[in-house]
Design a protein around this motif. Structure first.
Motif, mmCIF file in Angstrom:
data_model
loop_
_atom_site.group_PDB
_atom_site.id
_atom_site.type_symbol
_atom_site.label_atom_id
_atom_site.label_comp_id
_atom_site.label_asym_id
_atom_site.label_seq_id
_atom_site.Cartn_x
_atom_site.Cartn_y
_atom_site.Cartn_z
ATOM 1 N N TRP A 139 0.887 -1.094 0.090
ATOM 2 C CA TRP A 139 -0.174 -0.270 0.081
ATOM 3 C C TRP A 139 0.824 1.347 0.110
ATOM 4 O O TRP A 139 0.376 2.386 0.187
ATOM 5 N N TYR A 166 -9.282 3.821 2.036
ATOM 6 C CA TYR A 166 -8.874 2.780 2.993
ATOM 7 C C TYR A 166 -9.157 3.386 4.320
ATOM 8 O O TYR A 166 -9.378 2.617 5.465
ATOM 9 N N VAL A 219 -11.482 -1.310 -1.437
ATOM 10 C CA VAL A 219 -10.577 -0.979 -0.373
ATOM 11 C C VAL A 219 -11.404 -0.431 1.031
ATOM 12 O O VAL A 219 -10.776 -0.705 1.910
ATOM 13 N N GLY A 223 -10.942 -2.285 4.870
ATOM 14 C CA GLY A 223 -10.638 -1.686 6.030
ATOM 15 C C GLY A 223 -11.077 -2.412 7.462
ATOM 16 O O GLY A 223 -10.235 -2.528 8.466
#
Length: 316
Positions: A139, A166, A219, A223
């Motif tokens: 990332w 995210y 995304v 999380g």
């Protein structure tokens, strides 16, 4: 050169923060469910700051300039330090309340490494943490920017959208963990594995996806699972050892994680350059899947530890 020296000094001091905070939280929180709730709330506050920082930092720089922004950051650090001084922790004794014998500085320095190597559940959790750290290096901004440009074929602004997505997902995950803490704390190791399975699944979907809007969705959904795995993992580490030895444990682990993070960036850059950005994300998902397999194979170790308490860690 002065700037590089200052950045190095800041990084050196910042290296004290994470081990200290992770060791301090169990000393301030009593029950196991309270410990997981505290970790979740701290994670939520971290994600709020990072989410707001991504959106506001550029605006602040434009409005007041770079020098004034740095001065404002220094003032915020000073405020944080003054608030930290108001925390009063109680004295902690190890080995079931018995005072620990005097130890040399050398023994204190290597004790964290010895704990990681000798205590099975600490060794397993640290290995899982290292694997997860290597996978999470995917990332990094440079890799994500290449993904946006080559796979999604969108402008640089989508890099910011994905980062914001995210952080919003992890913020949502932290809120969910805090709200369900009573249920999660009963089977914390199992829920950690669930978080890692969900996280790896959405990385697979993210890697093979070419739709910008689906990328944002995947995304965001990453999380909560990432947050569930992270909070559970940290709580397991804090519960695996008596509180007096946690600073040594987290200090050694922090050194190990930072070392592997630096090396993983080099390795990930080579994979992206040689095989492409999509195989890079697939490799990260495979690493997380491997960590899940290791966790499943080690389930009995944690099941026995829950029945016997902390004896294996206390007798070192």
């Amino acid at each position: 050169m002065p700037v590089l020296l200052l950045v190095s000094a800041l990084s050196f001091l910042d290296g004290w923060t994470t081990p200290s905070r992770n060791s301090l939280v169990p000393r301030l929180v009593g029950s196991d469910s309270g410990l997981m709730k505290a970790n979740g709330m701290l994670s939520v506050s971290d994600q709020i700051v990072q989410f707001a920082g991504w959106g506001l930092s550029g605006v602040v720089v434009v409005l007041i300039g770079t020098s004034n922004t740095m001065l404002a950051a220094a003032a915020i650090y000073g405020l944080a330090a003054s608030l930290t001084l108001r925390i009063h922790e109680t004295a902690v004794e190890s080995n079931g309340g018995e005072k620990s014998p005097a130890r040399s500085n050398r023994n204190i320095l290597i004790e964290g490494w010895q704990l990681i190597w000798r205590v099975p559940r600490l060794r397993i959790l640290t290995f899982m943490d290292v694997s997860d750290m290597i996978a999470n290096s995917v990332w990094a901004g440079a890799f994500l920017l290449v993904y946006v440009q080559q796979v999604l074929e969108r402008g640089d602004e989508w890099w910011g959208f994905i980062n914001a997505a995210y952080f919003s997902g992890t913020l949502l995950g932290g809120i969910i963990v805090v709200s369900l803490v009573e249920k999660l704390s009963c089977r914390i190791y199992s829920y950690m594995l669930v978080g890692m399975i969900g996280y790896s699944l959405f990385i697979y979907l993210f890697a093979f996806n070419q739709s910008p809007w689906l990328a944002l969705l995947f995304v965001v959904l990453c999380g909560p699972f990432a947050e569930l795995a992270m909070v559970s993992h940290k709580t397991l580490l804090q519960r695996s050892l008596d509180k007096a030895r946690l600073p040594q444990l987290f200090s050694a682990q922090n050194v190990l994680l930072n070392l592997f993070f630096c090396l993983s960036l080099l390795g990930m850059a080579w994979i992206a350059e040689t095989f492409g950005i999509v195989p890079l994300f697939v490799f990260a998902a495979c690493l997380t899947s491997l960590t899940v397999v290791i966790g499943l194979l080690s389930y009995k170790v944690f099941h026995r530890a829950e029945e016997t308490g902390q004896e294996s860690a206390s007798t070192l």
